[in-house]
Scaffold this active site. Structure first.
Site, PDB file in Angstrom:
ATOM      1  N   SER A 132      39.642  45.199  52.846  1.00 37.20           N
ATOM      2  CA  SER A 132      38.921  46.301  52.214  1.00 37.20           C
ATOM      3  C   SER A 132      38.971  47.553  53.103  1.00 37.20           C
ATOM      4  O   SER A 132      40.051  48.012  53.448  1.00 37.20           O
ATOM      5  CB  SER A 132      37.483  45.868  51.903  1.00 37.20           C
ATOM      6  OG  SER A 132      36.844  46.753  51.025  1.00 37.20           O
ATOM      7  N   ASP A 170      39.909  42.672  41.022  1.00 36.74           N
ATOM      8  CA  ASP A 170      39.403  43.511  42.117  1.00 36.74           C
ATOM      9  C   ASP A 170      39.588  44.985  41.768  1.00 36.74           C
ATOM     10  O   ASP A 170      40.700  45.390  41.407  1.00 36.74           O
ATOM     11  CB  ASP A 170      40.169  43.173  43.405  1.00 36.74           C
ATOM     12  CG  ASP A 170      39.707  43.977  44.607  1.00 36.74           C
ATOM     13  OD1 ASP A 170      38.706  44.719  44.506  1.00 36.74           O
ATOM     14  OD2 ASP A 170      40.356  43.870  45.665  1.00 36.74           O
ATOM     15  N   HIS A 213      37.342  40.635  44.670  1.00 37.52           N
ATOM     16  CA  HIS A 213      37.241  41.296  45.969  1.00 37.52           C
ATOM     17  C   HIS A 213      36.341  40.468  46.897  1.00 37.52           C
ATOM     18  O   HIS A 213      35.355  39.888  46.461  1.00 37.52           O
ATOM     19  CB  HIS A 213      36.659  42.698  45.803  1.00 37.52           C
ATOM     20  CG  HIS A 213      36.809  43.571  47.010  1.00 37.52           C
ATOM     21  ND1 HIS A 213      38.011  44.120  47.363  1.00 37.52           N
ATOM     22  CD2 HIS A 213      35.914  43.970  47.948  1.00 37.52           C
ATOM     23  CE1 HIS A 213      37.853  44.843  48.457  1.00 37.52           C
ATOM     24  NE2 HIS A 213      36.586  44.753  48.846  1.00 37.52           N
TER      25      HIS A 213
END
Length: 319
Positions: free
Chosen positions: A159, A253, A283
């Site tokens: 991320s 995601d 995610h």
């Protein structure tokens, strides 16, 4: 492929307990919620060879880091993964990613060094990147003490931590040092200047909400230009000459499309790329291996691919 049933169960649990966080996010509430999630969903009690807590000098203050030595380690200096956790640059830390780092160390055969860089809004951009560079420089300079091989150095992150890893590779390609053998990016955030189709499609109900992302974006950037490649590495004028990359995204995601776009741009620039989209996943799945069995399998596969890549010769042939 449909959403993984274990992921769906976890999303339902998160939705039921979300309360006011989605509507009124704060750094403290988000940090607490992620710590609680880790207690429920992270891989727990993963055997590991050794864990060592260290602090290293930073440009503003000392930087905590945790060194994971895998259960099985060949004699001599080991390859090393310098890991930057995700969390939008606002939340998460060493504790929320402990299970992931243990699994990654064991499956890759690398020492994994998890970096606790400074977070916004207390320390907005570029504080996290400055800490990442300071920590990485210290690791390279102290490779002998850490018993790692600086020629087999991986920078990795998920991320927003994937953003940091990608940015470091771009900076080091310009400066010429240190040499990075591989970049490992898990569901990376690569473009804050645009809203992709996947960000719109999975804006709500898929772990991280659009409202949370919008709030964290403002908190992290602190008024900086979203087109700055240190914020949106996909916006860099050229990606030529960057280290080989392993990039992983998740089907459900919001950040899926920008991760795929970064992989495509790297490949177009002549960079060796291994790209995988993990169907049925969401995610942050890599930190949910205690609740999503397939996530544990995927992390093991990710680590095995890193192990294989680092054993390849020459390093430029890594895929």
């Amino acid at each position: 492929m449909p959403l993984d049933r274990h992921a769906k169960r976890l999303l339902d649990m998160i939705s039921a307990g979300r309360g006011e966080i989605a509507a009124q996010p704060t750094a403290d509430s988000l940090r607490l919620s992620m710590l609680r999630l880790a207690e429920v969903a992270d891989a727990r009690r993963v055997p590991i060879g050794a864990v060592e807590e260290r602090t290293v000098p930073g440009s503003a203050e000392a930087i905590p880091m945790r060194v994971y030595t895998p259960v099985e380690l060949r004699a001599g200096p080991s390859p090393c993964i310098v890991y930057f956790h995700g969390g939008t640059g606002v939340f998460c830390g060493i504790a929320t990613h402990d299970g992931l780092c243990r699994l990654l160390a064991n499956s890759s055969g690398c020492r994994v060094i998890s970096i606790d860089y400074r977070l916004a809004p207390e320390h907005p951009f570029p504080a996290g990147i400055e800490d990442a560079m300071s920590a990485t420089a210290w690791i390279v300079e102290n490779a002998a003490t850490l018993d790692i091989d600086p020629a087999r150095l991986v920078v990795a992150g998920d991320s927003a931590g994937g953003t940091i890893a990608a940015v470091l590779c771009q900076i080091y390609a310009q400066t010429g040092a240190p040499q990075i053998a591989l970049q490992l990016l898990l569901c990376p955030v690569t473009d804050l200047a645009d809203e992709t189709e996947s960000r719109r499609t999975f804006a709500q109900g898929y772990f991280i909400e659009r409202s949370t992302l919008a709030w964290a974006k403002e908190a992290y950037c602190g008024g900086a230009d979203y087109f700055d490649p240190r914020i949106s590495p996909l916006r860099a004028p050229s990606l030529a000459g960057l280290p080989p990359a392993h990039i992983h995204t998740a089907e459900f995601d919001p950040m899926r499309d920008e991760g795929e776009a970064y992989a495509r741009r790297l490949a177009d620039a002549g960079v060796p790329v291994r790209y995988e989209r993990h169907d049925g996943m969401i995610h942050h799945f890599y930190c949910m291996a205690g609740a999503i069995p397939q996530a544990r399998n995927i992390v093991a596969s990710i680590g095995a691919s890193v192990r294989e890549a680092l054993s390849a010769a020459p390093s430029g042939a890594i895929r």
